[in-house]
Design a protein around this motif. Structure first.
Motif: not given
Length: 268
Positions: A243-268
């Motif tokens: 389950a942890k692997g699935e969660f990480l996989k989807f998180a980093y796929q989101l980063e790749a799809l959007v095109g910016v690092p994951l930490y920049q996708l967080k709310r301010n």
């Protein structure tokens, strides 16, 4: 009489002590077990490296709104960038098609020096009727064939159609990107909920495992029963890692799809 009461209460106290020891071992040591989670500086459990996302908080509240994610994806996604360049290229082709008729046009500029006279021939011989003063000479030569004249409108229409097709293709890419982003976003939310359930299940199984260890030492259960508890705990730990692997996989796929690092996708 006192002796009988003591004998009756001893097993009860022993069982209560076993349960308390098991709970202390499970919850006291669980936060320090590697591979499950770690404590962030703020005291919150983190599951993504660099503390970019926190497991116990809903992903939807940690990430920026979906429409903002989609706007970032439109801006930084490589697929959309390719579409934009194709549109720009065909736009220039369309503009050049309007000027193609001037492809065979030429111009010239020169400077004349000397006595340039115009002669006319008469019955009495040559007659100088005037002179052209010294100075610059300029002009334009145009050589146009029928294909350029008759096919100009068709060439322009073709270039315009290709340009519009590129725009529609880019819109199609943006729509496909939005569909993929919706699916990935929902998969990430589901993966987080599943991981939470798996970790809670592991905490319960760890408690049972610790109690079984203590009871085995006291001879209250057989080694076979202990093996059953151990196997169940191992299976649940494996499920947590999956389950942890699935969660990480989807998180980093989101980063790749959007095109910016994951930490920049967080709310301010």
């Amino acid at each position: 009489m006192t002796h009988n009461i003591t004998i009756f209460l001893r097993p009860v106290c022993s069982r209560l002590m076993l349960i308390c020891v098991g709970l202390l071992l499970a919850y006291g040591g669980y936060g320090q077990r590697p591979g499950i989670h770690r404590t962030a500086p703020s005291g919150k459990m983190s599951i993504i490296p660099n503390d970019t996302l926190l497991l116990q908080e809903d992903i939807a509240t940690q990430l920026m709104p979906f429409e903002d994610l989609y706007t970032l994806a439109i801006t930084y996604s490589p697929m959309v960038k390719i579409g934009n360049e194709q549109v720009n290229s065909l736009d220039q082709v369309y503009r050049l098609s309007k000027l193609k008729i001037l492809e065979n046009a030429t111009g010239f500029v020169n400077y004349s020096v000397g006595n340039q006279a115009i002669f006319s021939t008469t019955a009495y011989g040559g007659d100088q009727i005037g002179q052209i003063a010294n100075g610059y000479r300029a002009g334009v030569g145009l050589n146009v064939n029928l294909y350029d004249v008759l096919g100009r409108r068709q060439l322009i229409n073709q270039a315009q159609s290709n340009y519009k097709a590129a725009i529609h293709q880019r819109e199609s890419v943006e729509l496909q990107l939005k569909r993929e982003l919706i699916n990935l976003y929902q998969d990430l939310l589901t993966a987080q909920r599943v991981l939470k359930l798996r970790i809670a299940d592991e905490q319960t199984s760890l408690t049972a495992y610790r109690i079984a260890e203590a009871e085995l030492q006291l001879g209250r259960i057989t080694p076979e029963a202990m093996a059953v508890n151990s196997n169940r705990h191992t299976e649940i730990k494996a499920a947590v890692e999956m389950a942890k692997g699935e969660f990480l996989k989807f998180a980093y796929q989101l980063e790749a799809l959007v095109g910016v690092p994951l930490y920049q996708l967080k709310r301010n």
